[in-house]
Design a protein around this motif. Structure first.
Motif, short mmCIF file in Angstrom:
data_model
loop_
_atom_site.label_atom_id
_atom_site.label_comp_id
_atom_site.label_asym_id
_atom_site.label_seq_id
_atom_site.Cartn_x
_atom_site.Cartn_y
_atom_site.Cartn_z
N UNK A 71 6.37 -3.34 -10.87
CA UNK A 71 6.54 -2.02 -11.73
C UNK A 71 5.39 -1.37 -11.30
N UNK A 72 5.36 -0.01 -11.11
CA UNK A 72 4.48 0.90 -10.97
C UNK A 72 4.27 1.82 -11.97
N UNK A 73 3.16 2.16 -12.75
CA UNK A 73 3.15 2.92 -13.87
C UNK A 73 2.10 4.15 -13.43
N UNK A 97 1.29 11.88 -24.94
CA UNK A 97 1.00 11.43 -23.53
C UNK A 97 2.45 11.56 -22.58
N UNK A 98 2.38 11.66 -21.29
CA UNK A 98 3.37 11.54 -20.40
C UNK A 98 3.27 10.45 -19.48
N UNK A 99 4.31 9.93 -18.87
CA UNK A 99 4.29 8.66 -18.15
C UNK A 99 5.54 8.41 -17.25
N UNK A 100 5.68 7.93 -16.25
CA UNK A 100 6.75 7.59 -15.55
C UNK A 100 6.42 5.95 -15.01
N UNK A 101 7.57 5.38 -15.15
CA UNK A 101 7.38 3.94 -14.82
C UNK A 101 8.51 3.92 -13.59
#
Length: 206
Positions: A71-73, A97-101
């Motif tokens: 997994x890359x966060x 918040x903002x994020x892509x996995x």
């Protein structure tokens, strides 16, 4: 990643752009080891794109990566949101918040592929170093090559979340955006600028 329906980033292209914009990610493998690394995304490779990076050979994490599922966060702007910024109460504080996995499988690169991946990172952040060649010389790169491990991750799936208060009333959104945009704190300003860039959570006036 748990993502409420209101916050889902659906389009593949938007997830790819997020990775391009916030390319310093955390690589997590099965042992729960985590390594912070810069990534380059080649979105035209594979079904969902391929991530390229490298780490120091001194870092033992690489020894468990070959053919491993990882997994890359990737994390974008985020910050505390005060309930006093809303048009109406009562309300509680929250964190936007903002994020892509990105999930995928690792394979190692050969020396030539590793050099190419290194050059792609430099080209993104300081392309002049690849033009003059008097600072980052080919000889220096060849000398340092034995000290690093290059690898790629073929992305099998991605999840994206934009938790930016877009589920709230227009008046609440406007209050939050204005408070962030008028702040003297860098984190507040970065979040406001990103909200304006993607046009989410701005309220009536934007």
């Amino acid at each position: 990643m748990f993502i409420p329906t209101s916050f889902v980033m659906r389009e593949k292209a938007k997830k790819h752009q997020f990775i391009h914009d916030f390319a310093f990610g955390i690589l997590v493998s099965g042992s729960l080891s985590g390594t912070h690394l810069p990534f380059v995304l080649r979105e035209d490779e594979g079904e969902n794109g391929v991530l390229y990076t490298h780490c120091a050979k001194e870092n033992p994490h690489w020894q468990e990566l070959d053919n491993a599922d990882v997994l890359v966060v990737f994390t974008g702007p985020h910050n505390y949101i005060s309930p006093s910024w809303y048009a109406k109460g009562p309300a509680v504080p929250t964190w936007n918040y903002t994020a892509v996995h990105a999930y995928g499988r690792v394979s190692f690169l050969n020396d030539d592929e590793t050099i190419t991946a290194l050059d792609e990172v430099v080209e993104k952040y300081e392309p002049g170093l690849l033009v003059s060649r008097d600072i980052l010389t080919d000889r220096l790169k060849e000398r340092l090559l034995p000290a690093i491990v290059g690898f790629k991750i073929e992305i099998s799936r991605m999840e994206g979340q934009l938790k930016l208060g877009q589920q709230r009333s227009k008046a609440d959104q406007l209050g939050v955006y204005q408070a962030l945009a008028q702040s003297s704190q860098l984190e507040d300003l970065a979040l406001a600028q990103y909200m304006k860039k993607i046009n989410i959570g701005l309220g009536n006036e934007y």
